[in-house]
Write a protein that holds these residues in place. Structure first.
Motif, PDB file in Angstrom:
ATOM      1  N   GLN A 675       0.957  -0.759  -0.060  1.00  0.00           N
ATOM      2  CA  GLN A 675       0.146  -0.248   0.088  1.00  0.00           C
ATOM      3  C   GLN A 675       0.990   1.347   0.215  1.00  0.00           C
ATOM      4  O   GLN A 675       2.164   1.318   0.365  1.00  0.00           O
ATOM      5  CB  GLN A 675      -0.521  -0.136   1.162  1.00  0.00           C
ATOM      6  CG  GLN A 675      -0.335   0.393   2.600  1.00  0.00           C
ATOM      7  CD  GLN A 675      -1.208  -0.038   3.884  1.00  0.00           C
ATOM      8  OE1 GLN A 675      -1.625  -0.802   4.343  1.00  0.00           O
ATOM      9  NE2 GLN A 675      -2.169   0.583   3.594  1.00  0.00           N
ATOM     10  N   TRP A 676       0.351   2.535  -0.361  1.00  0.00           N
ATOM     11  CA  TRP A 676       1.227   3.484  -0.443  1.00  0.00           C
ATOM     12  C   TRP A 676       0.009   4.596  -0.803  1.00  0.00           C
ATOM     13  O   TRP A 676      -1.575   4.184  -0.970  1.00  0.00           O
ATOM     14  CB  TRP A 676       1.956   4.076  -1.562  1.00  0.00           C
ATOM     15  CG  TRP A 676       0.940   3.819  -3.335  1.00  0.00           C
ATOM     16  CD1 TRP A 676       0.738   2.637  -3.934  1.00  0.00           C
ATOM     17  CD2 TRP A 676       1.136   5.271  -4.037  1.00  0.00           C
ATOM     18  NE1 TRP A 676       0.365   3.399  -4.775  1.00  0.00           N
ATOM     19  CE2 TRP A 676       0.508   4.451  -5.283  1.00  0.00           C
ATOM     20  CE3 TRP A 676       1.366   6.358  -3.318  1.00  0.00           C
ATOM     21  CZ2 TRP A 676       0.245   5.575  -6.075  1.00  0.00           C
ATOM     22  CZ3 TRP A 676       1.195   7.600  -4.163  1.00  0.00           C
ATOM     23  CH2 TRP A 676       0.373   7.138  -5.702  1.00  0.00           C
ATOM     24  N   SER A 677       0.771   5.353   0.221  1.00  0.00           N
ATOM     25  CA  SER A 677      -0.164   7.456  -0.023  1.00  0.00           C
ATOM     26  C   SER A 677       1.089   8.222  -0.865  1.00  0.00           C
ATOM     27  O   SER A 677       2.412   8.343  -0.213  1.00  0.00           O
ATOM     28  CB  SER A 677      -0.833   7.277   1.330  1.00  0.00           C
ATOM     29  OG  SER A 677       0.527   7.756   2.127  1.00  0.00           O
ATOM     30  N   GLY A 678       0.115   8.836  -0.902  1.00  0.00           N
ATOM     31  CA  GLY A 678       1.195  10.490  -0.540  1.00  0.00           C
ATOM     32  C   GLY A 678       0.325  11.698  -1.345  1.00  0.00           C
ATOM     33  O   GLY A 678      -0.986  11.479  -0.877  1.00  0.00           O
ATOM     34  N   ARG A 679       0.738  12.625  -0.862  1.00  0.00           N
ATOM     35  CA  ARG A 679       0.087  13.833  -0.968  1.00  0.00           C
ATOM     36  C   ARG A 679       1.266  15.408  -1.038  1.00  0.00           C
ATOM     37  O   ARG A 679       2.770  15.016  -0.808  1.00  0.00           O
ATOM     38  CB  ARG A 679      -0.126  14.408   1.069  1.00  0.00           C
ATOM     39  CG  ARG A 679      -0.621  15.656   1.289  1.00  0.00           C
ATOM     40  CD  ARG A 679      -1.167  16.169   2.812  1.00  0.00           C
ATOM     41  NE  ARG A 679       0.500  16.269   3.402  1.00  0.00           N
ATOM     42  CZ  ARG A 679       0.956  16.154   4.133  1.00  0.00           C
ATOM     43  NH1 ARG A 679      -0.218  16.700   5.222  1.00  0.00           N
ATOM     44  NH2 ARG A 679       2.136  16.761   4.950  1.00  0.00           N
ATOM     45  N   LEU A 680       0.395  15.747  -1.491  1.00  0.00           N
ATOM     46  CA  LEU A 680       1.673  17.287  -2.322  1.00  0.00           C
ATOM     47  C   LEU A 680       0.558  18.418  -2.136  1.00  0.00           C
ATOM     48  O   LEU A 680      -0.577  18.540  -2.410  1.00  0.00           O
ATOM     49  CB  LEU A 680       2.105  17.080  -4.501  1.00  0.00           C
ATOM     50  CG  LEU A 680       2.319  18.248  -4.269  1.00  0.00           C
ATOM     51  CD1 LEU A 680       3.809  18.135  -3.623  1.00  0.00           C
ATOM     52  CD2 LEU A 680       2.865  17.821  -6.130  1.00  0.00           C
ATOM     53  N   THR A 681       0.894  18.814  -1.849  1.00  0.00           N
ATOM     54  CA  THR A 681       0.686  20.916  -1.121  1.00  0.00           C
ATOM     55  C   THR A 681       1.278  21.688  -1.376  1.00  0.00           C
ATOM     56  O   THR A 681       2.772  21.800  -1.018  1.00  0.00           O
ATOM     57  CB  THR A 681       0.278  21.125   0.509  1.00  0.00           C
ATOM     58  OG1 THR A 681      -0.408  19.882   0.815  1.00  0.00           O
ATOM     59  CG2 THR A 681      -0.131  21.868   0.471  1.00  0.00           C
ATOM     60  N   SER A 682       1.355  22.271  -2.533  1.00  0.00           N
ATOM     61  CA  SER A 682       1.591  24.064  -2.721  1.00  0.00           C
ATOM     62  C   SER A 682       1.233  25.809  -2.747  1.00  0.00           C
ATOM     63  O   SER A 682      -0.054  25.504  -2.322  1.00  0.00           O
ATOM     64  CB  SER A 682       1.028  24.327  -4.452  1.00  0.00           C
ATOM     65  OG  SER A 682       0.128  24.253  -4.809  1.00  0.00           O
ATOM     66  N   LYS A 683       1.486  26.265  -1.771  1.00  0.00           N
ATOM     67  CA  LYS A 683       1.035  27.378  -1.210  1.00  0.00           C
ATOM     68  C   LYS A 683       2.378  28.756  -2.601  1.00  0.00           C
ATOM     69  O   LYS A 683       3.089  28.513  -1.898  1.00  0.00           O
ATOM     70  CB  LYS A 683       2.223  27.303   0.020  1.00  0.00           C
ATOM     71  CG  LYS A 683       0.928  26.556   1.296  1.00  0.00           C
ATOM     72  CD  LYS A 683       1.463  26.798   3.237  1.00  0.00           C
ATOM     73  CE  LYS A 683       0.885  26.418   3.519  1.00  0.00           C
ATOM     74  NZ  LYS A 683       1.101  25.705   5.016  1.00  0.00           N
ATOM     75  N   LEU A 684       1.301  30.137  -2.014  1.00  0.00           N
ATOM     76  CA  LEU A 684       1.594  30.121  -2.899  1.00  0.00           C
ATOM     77  C   LEU A 684       0.947  31.686  -2.570  1.00  0.00           C
ATOM     78  O   LEU A 684      -0.025  32.431  -2.061  1.00  0.00           O
ATOM     79  CB  LEU A 684       0.915  30.599  -4.683  1.00  0.00           C
ATOM     80  CG  LEU A 684       1.324  29.058  -5.518  1.00  0.00           C
ATOM     81  CD1 LEU A 684       0.223  28.280  -4.870  1.00  0.00           C
ATOM     82  CD2 LEU A 684       0.663  29.656  -7.063  1.00  0.00           C
TER      83      LEU A 684
END
Length: 786
Positions: A675-684
């Motif tokens: 199993q795998w999980s991922g998160r990508l957050t961008s702040k501008l």
């Protein structure tokens, strides 16, 4: 980019029109040898507001040139190891302030007594923890503790103020090494702590024997500076949302020479719907039950917190705090049922639920910290924490036929739940010279629960108690822990070993049947950590710890709420605890503007607790059992990258392969999976003080002993606008923008098939907050207290 440059030019033009620019020049020299001090820090502040107008460093010749938009300024010059110098109301000639030659003298204290403060925040390894030192680049910004946390590698704080560590929630937050109501995520109390109050933040992902063996996602310990400013910090916020989510919150923090006073109170109401559908299919008799419906939890809540730190003297601090919360619940829900035989509709009916509940909760804390004169790290910490939670709940379930006839009684459920928790803790730390340290301490936990639950059936117009579904379950657990650790730490390398002993005494009783289950067991929990600093950009940390997961009340109690007669969850008083051995190799790498944390881990767990479905007459019953072992090996990567001053990327990735081994009722459950999980957050950081945050999340499908869980992905969006130099903040957020956070599981056995689908849908919130003193305006979420 063009829009941003244009906005900057407009701001500059407006500044020139509104104020007359003043040029500030000077030269900084060493008083002892008249040599220039390169990279000395020059801060120019507004004389009235003390706001930092500009911060810069001297050049190789010790000189500097700065611009100020006001003539009323204060200039402060500082350099590590030297006494700082402050120049108030400097003389102005025309539009020029020439400070001439400024000489700094070396501090008279010895090097061992100097607290070196980095101009730029930095991260370093210290045996079993990572330390994020808060430098002047953050401490002078006026940002809150939540925003400082968001600058810590591996830590993520979203716009709603929810904190996660390496992508996992459930983080324990400590203030100066001890629990505090200021660290309660369900309020905005952390907003009253500003960056200039914080010395450092300790990040612990694999806790040593010093901490209780019950597992958490990790520990964040916020260490405050010792200096005691006399500032009043606070924030007031108002929020609204769709579905109904309305709240008002106030937080305040006042520091004096002797006291640090803090308070928080709030009130609000909200509606939390959940949409569910399911299939219960009997493959032998070719019958099935289909369900779909929506369950609501409407709440009104009120809470208040009040506390103080009393600095008896420079070496002794006493903390006393308390909080009270009260919730009123209403749960109007409706579920549609259809019954089929050989694919033919036999009956259809609706089941309605009306539930009302009141939930009082209070908590109180008393902490005492003693620091000894010989060494600031020589400390004694004692604490006592008590809490109570109650629930007085009544539910009525009515069934109404739509097609055909049904044999379903109307039911009534009454619950009287009470839980009290007490924690007593004593910790002692003693340095032995500069490189050796010993720690020892003890902790005593008491958890007392009573759950009086009664189900009644409506028979011939009267409510008749059902003895098969009625009982009073009591749960009394006491855990005594004693630990000792020893560590050696040099400049580049260190090692820390520890051992914790915990005795657990658990007594459960079903009063109606007089069925008791008493457990008393003692376990050893060793830990070993080492770290090595290869270079300023590369460090490694290796750790091992043994952990325990004790079954919770709802996993042990055989009588739980009966919301759905065809899908029942029940506990198992015979459950044993899970034990895990955790090995972890972590590295931190700094490459330019990027910081990367990478861990390789292996966790081996015995007596794994799994829910298992049993099926009879189209009724699915979930019950937890201890089934075999689970070995998981994986990699976890967290990174932050700031390619531009106004753009930040924060990512988390976790992948593991696992091996399950176990047998249940002569059925072999051996299988391998991943199993795998991922998160990508961008702040501008957009022009006109707008902030935009986009967060994409994905969780892969995975197999468990009981079911196959399907993958899902979702996105959250938030935007924030600062007004009046950040004193007022307007925010808007959309959680689960595409309503795609849908959890689906399926169980496929030889005799039956189960399917469940559930989701909460899209949530939209709007907030307006005002910060006063040095407190930054923070959004009050009004989170549940339990």
């Amino acid at each position: 980019m063009f829009v941003r440059i244009q906005a900057i030019l407009i701001c500059l033009v407006c500044s020139v029109v509104a104020h007359s620019q003043v040029t500030v020049t000077g030269e900084v020299l060493d008083a002892a040898n008249a040599q220039p001090l390169n990279t000395a820090v020059v801060e120019i502040r507004d004389n009235n507001t003390q706001k930092v107008l500009q911060r810069l460093n001297t050049d190789a010749s010790g000189k500097f040139t700065a611009q100020a938009a006001t003539e009323l300024i204060v200039v402060e010059i500082s350099f590590v190891g030297y006494k700082p110098k402050t120049i108030k109301k400097p003389k102005i000639t025309g539009q020029q302030i020439d400070l001439g030659t400024i000489v700094l003298s070396k501090s008279e204290v010895t090097l061992e007594e100097v607290v070196v403060r980095a101009e730029k925040s930095s991260t370093e390894f210290k045996l079993d923890k990572r330390i994020f030192n808060v430098g002047q680049d953050l401490s002078s910004t006026g940002m809150s503790a939540l925003e400082v946390l968001n600058n810590v590698p591996s830590v993520m704080v979203n716009i709603d103020g929810q904190i996660s560590l390496r992508g996992n929630s459930g983080v324990q937050i400590l203030i100066n090494g001890k629990p505090s109501v200021l660290a309660d995520e369900s309020s905005n109390a952390l907003g009253t702590i500003t960056a200039d109050m914080i010395e450092r933040i300790e990040v612990i992902t694999n806790p040593s024997a010093k901490y209780e063996a019950e597992g958490t996602a990790g520990i964040l310990n916020i260490i405050l500076k010792k200096e005691k400013s006399k500032d009043l910090n606070g924030s007031i916020s108002v929020n609204t949302g769709i579905p109904d989510n309305h709240s008002v919150g106030v937080s305040m923090n006042r520091r004096t020479n002797k006291f640090n006073l803090f308070t928080q109170f709030g009130l609000g109401r909200r509606s939390l719907p959940r949409y569910n559908s399911g299939i219960n299919r009997d493959l032998v008799n070719n019958t099935e039950i289909l369900t779909d419906g929506v369950n609501y939890r409407n709440e009104k809540f009120y809470n208040i917190t009040l506390g103080t730190d009393y600095h008896i003297n420079d070496l002794n601090v006493l903390t006393l705090s308390g909080s009270f919360a009260y919730e009123v619940e209403d749960q109007p829900s409706e579920t549609n049922y259809q019954s089929f035989e050989n694919n033919n509709l036999v009956a259809a009916w609706k089941r309605n639920e009306v539930t009302e509940a009141t939930n009082p909760k209070w908590q109180y804390e008393l902490n005492y910290e003693r620091q000894f004169k010989d060494n600031e790290k020589h400390t004694l910490l004692a604490s006592a924490i008590g809490s109570f939670f109650g629930k007085d709940q009544s539910s009525v379930f009515t069934n109404r036929a739509v097609t055909g006839t049904i044999d379903e009684n109307d039911q009534q459920a009454n619950t009287d739940f009470k839980e009290a928790n007490y924690t007593f803790k004593l910790d002692y730390t003693k340095p032995l010279g500069e490189k050796f340290t010993i720690e020892t301490g003890t902790q005593y936990l008491m958890n007392e629960v009573g759950n009086d639950y009664e189900i009644s059936d409506l028979l011939e117009g009267a409510w008749v108690p059902n003895p098969d579904l009625t009982n009073n379950f009591t749960f009394d657990q006491k855990v005594l822990g004693v630990y000792g650790t020893g560590s050696y730490e040099a400049d580049k390398w260190g090692i820390k070993a520890g051992l914790r002993v915990e005795n657990t005494d658990l007594v459960t009783l079903l009063e109606t049947t007089n069925q008791g289950n008493n457990r008393n067991y003692t376990n050893l929990f060793p830990s070993l950590h080492t770290s090595y600093k290869i270079s300023p950009e590369v460090s490694l940390q290796l750790g091992y710890s043994r952990r325990i997961y004790r079954p919770r009340l709802w996993q042990l109690n055989p009588f739980l709420s009966l919301r759905d007669n065809y899908n029942i969850s029940t506990g198992n008083p015979e459950l044993d605890p899970e034990y895990s051995d955790s090995y972890e190799l972590t590295g931190i790498f700094k490459v330019g503007k990027a910081t990367l944390n990478s861990s390789v881990y292996h966790r081996y767990t015995t007596a794994v607790i799994e829910d298992v479905s049993t099926f009879e007459n189209n009724v699915n019953t979930n019950k937890p059992y201890n089934i075999g072992t689970r070995a998981a090996t994986g990699i976890e990567i967290n990174g932050k990258y700031d390619p531009l001053r106004w753009l930040t990327f924060n990512g988390d990735f976790n992948f593991n392969i696992f091996q399950r081994k176990g047998v249940f009722i002569d059925r072999n459950f051996d299988f391998n999976g991943q199993q795998w999980s991922g998160r990508l957050t961008s702040k501008l950081d957009l022009p006109a003080d707008f902030d935009l945050e986009l967060s994409g999340n994905y969780r892969s499908g995975f197999e468990s002993v009981n079911a196959v869980n399907e993958p899902f992905a979702y996105m959250d969006l938030g935007v924030r606008k600062k007004l009046f130099k950040g004193r007022i903040i307007a925010s808007a957020a959309v959680n689960d923008v595409f309503a795609s956070r849908i959890q689906i599981s399926a169980t496929n056995r030889e005799r039956f098939y189960l399917y469940n689908r559930g989701y909460r849908g899209r949530f939209i919130t709007f907030g307006l907050s005002y910060g006063f003193g040095k407190g930054e305006a923070m959004t009050y979420s009004g989170g549940r207290r339990r």
